[in-house]
Structure formats: C-alpha cells, structure tokens
Design a protein around this motif. Sequence first.
Motif, short mmCIF file in Angstrom:
data_model
loop_
_atom_site.label_atom_id
_atom_site.label_comp_id
_atom_site.label_asym_id
_atom_site.label_seq_id
_atom_site.Cartn_x
_atom_site.Cartn_y
_atom_site.Cartn_z
N MET A 112 -0.79 -8.97 20.02
CA MET A 112 -1.85 -8.92 19.04
C MET A 112 -1.87 -7.62 18.27
SD MET A 112 -3.47 -11.65 18.66
CE MET A 112 -3.50 -13.21 19.43
N SER A 113 -1.29 -6.55 18.82
CA SER A 113 -1.31 -5.28 18.09
C SER A 113 -0.54 -5.40 16.79
CB SER A 113 -0.77 -4.15 18.96
OG SER A 113 0.58 -4.39 19.29
N THR A 114 0.50 -6.24 16.74
CA THR A 114 1.23 -6.45 15.50
C THR A 114 0.31 -7.05 14.44
OG1 THR A 114 3.24 -6.83 16.77
CG2 THR A 114 3.25 -7.55 14.49
N LEU A 115 -0.52 -8.01 14.83
CA LEU A 115 -1.48 -8.60 13.90
C LEU A 115 -2.47 -7.54 13.42
CD1 LEU A 115 -2.90 -10.90 12.39
CD2 LEU A 115 -4.14 -11.39 14.52
N LEU A 116 -2.99 -6.76 14.33
CA LEU A 116 -3.97 -5.74 13.95
C LEU A 116 -3.34 -4.68 13.05
CD1 LEU A 116 -6.06 -5.32 17.22
CD2 LEU A 116 -6.56 -6.68 15.19
N ASP A 117 -2.09 -4.33 13.30
CA ASP A 117 -1.39 -3.39 12.42
C ASP A 117 -1.23 -3.98 11.02
OD1 ASP A 117 -1.14 -1.55 14.48
OD2 ASP A 117 0.91 -2.17 15.00
N CYS A 118 -0.90 -5.25 10.96
CA CYS A 118 -0.77 -5.94 9.67
C CYS A 118 -2.11 -5.95 8.93
CB CYS A 118 -0.25 -7.36 9.89
SG CYS A 118 -0.11 -8.32 8.37
N ILE A 119 -3.16 -6.27 9.65
CA ILE A 119 -4.49 -6.32 9.03
C ILE A 119 -4.93 -4.93 8.58
CG2 ILE A 119 -6.94 -6.75 9.51
CD1 ILE A 119 -6.03 -9.18 11.18
N ARG A 120 -4.64 -3.91 9.38
CA ARG A 120 -4.97 -2.53 8.98
C ARG A 120 -4.26 -2.16 7.68
NH1 ARG A 120 -4.31 -1.16 14.11
NH2 ARG A 120 -6.23 -0.80 15.20
N SER A 121 -3.04 -2.63 7.52
CA SER A 121 -2.31 -2.32 6.28
C SER A 121 -2.93 -3.02 5.08
CB SER A 121 -0.83 -2.70 6.42
OG SER A 121 -0.65 -4.09 6.40
N ILE A 122 -3.67 -4.08 5.32
CA ILE A 122 -4.33 -4.83 4.24
C ILE A 122 -5.68 -4.21 3.88
CG2 ILE A 122 -5.38 -7.05 3.60
CD1 ILE A 122 -3.26 -8.36 5.53
N VAL A 123 -6.52 -3.97 4.88
CA VAL A 123 -7.91 -3.54 4.63
C VAL A 123 -8.14 -2.06 4.88
CG1 VAL A 123 -8.83 -5.84 5.11
CG2 VAL A 123 -8.76 -4.14 6.94
N GLY A 124 -7.17 -1.36 5.41
CA GLY A 124 -7.33 0.05 5.75
C GLY A 124 -8.00 0.21 7.11
#
Length: 131
Positions: free
Chosen positions: A1-13
């Motif tokens: 799940m950290s990969t998903l959270l990293d991806c989301i962080r790159s989208i919303v900051g």
Amino acid sequence: MSTLLDCIRSIVGSAGVIIGPQDLAPYATDWRRRYLGKPLAVVRPASTAEVAQVVRACLDARTAIVPQGGNTGLCGAATPDASGSQIVLNLSRMNRVRAIDTRNNTMTVDAGCVLANVPEVRRRSRPAVSI
C-alpha cells in the motif's frame, strides 16, 4: 500500500495525505459517533483533476474509496469500515464559492463547502444598502 500512498502524495502533495492515527480519528467516525472505522489514509484533493487522478490510482491498486464531504450524514455512509484498507476521499479542500447569482438566489460552490458556512459567504457578498 505504500506504493499507492506514494502515488497519491505525488498527486495531492504531502499536505493532502493524512496517515497518522491521531490525525485520522476525525475522519474515521461520523459526527454522531455512532459509526467507527479505520481508514488506510485520508486523501484531501484540491481540485477535480486531483480527484480524478486519485480515483484512477485507487482503481489501479484495487483500493476502495469512501467519499466524504462534510461528514455530517446520518447513515454512516461516509465512514470507512474497520479493515484499514480503504481510502477516505475528503473534499474539504475543495471549498470555494464559484458564483453567486443574487437575481436567482443561487450559488455554485465546490463539493467540499460546508453548507452551514455558505450562508455567511452569501451575506458578505450582498452589496451594502445605503439609507
């Protein structure tokens, strides 16, 4: 799940992703405190483009999304379950008033506007009446 959270962080900051247990608490229950869940994270996009990208990322990761506006609903539908596998998509950063039409007594607002706060914006937008 950290990969998903990293991806989301790159989208919303970083400011748009909440993961700390203490910070998640207000988003994990309804305002009446009848329903309690455990989200994987709370994601707070600032635009519809960010919402679309987050939804795509969750789809690709096969991760469920629980949409949350003001979290004032009475049926618990904006509360995640206890699995810890769902993303809460909270729209509170999308809180702008887009247009006020005083002639038709309507306004266009973002999805994250708290309805209880909107009348105050409406009052401030009225032209002053001089006597």
